[in-house]
Design a protein around this motif. Structure first.
Motif, PDB file in Angstrom:
ATOM      1  N   ASN A 114      -2.738 -16.298 -15.707  1.00  0.00           N
ATOM      2  CA  ASN A 114      -4.137 -15.903 -16.082  1.00  0.00           C
ATOM      3  C   ASN A 114      -4.738 -16.408 -17.334  1.00  0.00           C
ATOM      4  O   ASN A 114      -5.879 -16.504 -17.502  1.00  0.00           O
ATOM      5  N   ARG A 166      -5.666 -19.832 -16.846  1.00  0.00           N
ATOM      6  CA  ARG A 166      -6.980 -19.806 -15.883  1.00  0.00           C
ATOM      7  C   ARG A 166      -8.137 -19.481 -16.954  1.00  0.00           C
ATOM      8  O   ARG A 166      -9.358 -20.200 -16.823  1.00  0.00           O
ATOM      9  N   TYR A 167      -8.148 -18.607 -17.686  1.00  0.00           N
ATOM     10  CA  TYR A 167      -9.138 -18.187 -18.617  1.00  0.00           C
ATOM     11  C   TYR A 167      -9.547 -19.252 -19.600  1.00  0.00           C
ATOM     12  O   TYR A 167     -10.687 -19.544 -19.971  1.00  0.00           O
ATOM     13  N   GLY A 205      -8.508 -10.446 -15.422  1.00  0.00           N
ATOM     14  CA  GLY A 205      -6.909 -10.772 -15.523  1.00  0.00           C
ATOM     15  C   GLY A 205      -6.030  -9.750 -14.862  1.00  0.00           C
ATOM     16  O   GLY A 205      -4.823  -9.974 -15.076  1.00  0.00           O
TER      17      GLY A 205
END
Length: 444
Positions: A416, A419-420, A59
């Motif tokens: 991020n 996304r994670y 990240g």
């Protein structure tokens, strides 16, 4: 030893015969990273920082912009009690910078400092007191972690049923050596589950302490041949581990939540802060409960609050107001768990509370003193009580839509985190679990 300056650090390393320094920071998931340097490099670290490859940290940045710099916070200097035979080791927690000297916008510590600065400009200091729960599990003959509890004690039990009294004492003594002010230590509800509470402090110091607490707890457990885990729900049918957070604002040295003449002896600031938390809690949940496993804890029946309401001392509410007043007046949010990144969680909570203050959000409609666990679905609907997100995917969808949290976190971290979370959910979604095999293999 009080450390406030570079000179204090240099003097301490010499007087204490320090041989190595661990420069620590966290990734966006709250995982602790460190770079160890020999003491001969301490002057460089203090003056210009130590460079590292940021593209290798989850990240952070892409490989074509990987150079980053760690700059230690001198006030976080501490001798690690768990030193090797190679010499005394100290640690300093670092802020992450870009090569041009600007703070890295994806550094969780920077994000918290940014929101704290906003609070400071409004005249407030944000204080947090966390209550971290964890499990101690046995290891197998090969040294691998299991989910077999170290003991079979229950809430507030003591030896011989509570086998971990001495281990908790070792953790407390080690934390005390690191200048923690420990308030309580006890066995929790589940087999092998424990809690150690330390005194509240400003949000940045407290977030640093949460990271240190988890490191020390795991290290002491390892020395005793055990595994300590902050996984929210490691055992089906048992209570999970939470990290209740006690929140307050101070202004001009006084508790800004206390008003002796106010309803419940609470100030308008306190009511509005609660309103902000309730407004944004669905999106906050993706940050404060960041794992697929987090949502195995957030279900009715195991003392974890899932209903978006607030109350006085009622522990079935998401937010409660403990009975203490004056300097101890505070708001307790009961949903976060100890797998979260404390910097990002505290930043999100503060941003939401400040939004409530700025916009005078009234939480009165969501106040209840009833045991919400005993209400029917219709009863909850009649009172307008909704539930927290039931999955990481649902929580991340709320986070994606929450513009206030997007602005507080910054685009880099917000994107991020999403996304994670979505990658984590997709990986979980496509797995075939033991429950499915047992239920369907011979049935269809």
């Amino acid at each position: 030893m009080i450390i406030n300056t570079k000179e204090d650090v240099l003097k301490a390393t010499e007087e204490l015969n320090v041989k190595f320094i661990r420069l620590q920071f966290t990734d966006i998931q709250g995982g602790v990273k460190d770079v160890e340097i020999p003491v001969t490099q301490i002057q460089k670290a203090l003056d210009t920082g130590i460079s590292f490859d940021g593209s290798s940290v989850e990240g952070f940045v892409r490989i074509d912009e990987s150079d980053m710099v760690l700059r230690p916070d001198v006030r976080s200097f501490a001798i690690l009690p768990l030193n090797s035979k190679k010499g005394i080791v100290a640690r300093m927690i670092c802020d992450v910078y870009m090569p041009d000297g600007t703070p890295f916008e994806g550094d969780p510590r920077y994000v918290l400092k940014k929101v704290m600065k906003e609070a400071h400009e409004m005249g407030y200091t944000f204080n947090v007191g966390p209550e971290l729960e964890f499990f101690l599990f046995e290891k197998d003959e090969n040294g691998n972690s299991t989910t077999k509890p170290h003991d079979y004690g229950r809430y507030f039990e003591f030896a011989p049923t509570d086998l971990a009294e001495d281990i908790r004492r070792d953790i407390v003594l080690t934390l005390t050596d690191l200048d923690f002010d420990i308030e309580a230590s006890h066995h929790e509800v589940a087999f092998g589950q424990h809690e150690i509470d330390f005194k509240y402090g400003d949000a940045l110091t407290t977030a640093d302490n949460v990271v240190t607490f988890k490191y020390v707890t795991r290290a002491i457990a390892k020395i005793n041949g055990l595994h300590a885990t902050f996984m929210p729900k490691p055992i089906f049918g048992e209570n999970g581990s939470g990290m209740h957070v006690n929140l307050s604002l101070s202004k001009d040295g006084n508790n800004a939540f206390y008003d002796p003449d106010g309803k419940m002896e609470l100030s308008d600031i306190a009511f509005h802060f609660i309103g902000g938390l309730l407004k944004h809690v669905n999106g906050i949940t993706a940050i404060s409960n960041p794992l697929v496993n987090s949502y195995k804890r957030l279900v009715p029946g195991y003392e974890a609050p899932v209903y978006i309401a607030w109350s006085g001392a009622n522990r079935s509410s998401l937010i409660r107001i403990p009975s203490a007043r004056k300097k101890s007046t505070r708001v307790e949010l009961r949903s976060p768990d100890p797998s979260c990144n404390p910097y990002l969680t505290f930043a999100a909570l503060l941003a939401a509370g400040l939004d409530g203050i700025k916009n005078k959000i009234d939480p009165a409609d969501l106040y209840t003193e009833e045991n919400i666990f005993e209400l029917t679905a219709c009863g909850r609907d009649d009172r307008g009580i909704e539930t927290l997100p039931g999955t990481l995917l649902e929580a991340s969808n709320h986070l994606e839509k929450d513009e206030l949290l997007r602005n507080a976190l910054g685009e880099h971290l917000h994107n991020n985190l999403l996304r994670y979370a979505k990658a984590e959910w997709d990986d979980y979604r496509i797995q075939v679990h033991d429950w499915e095999i047992k239920r369907y293999l011979n049935a269809v």
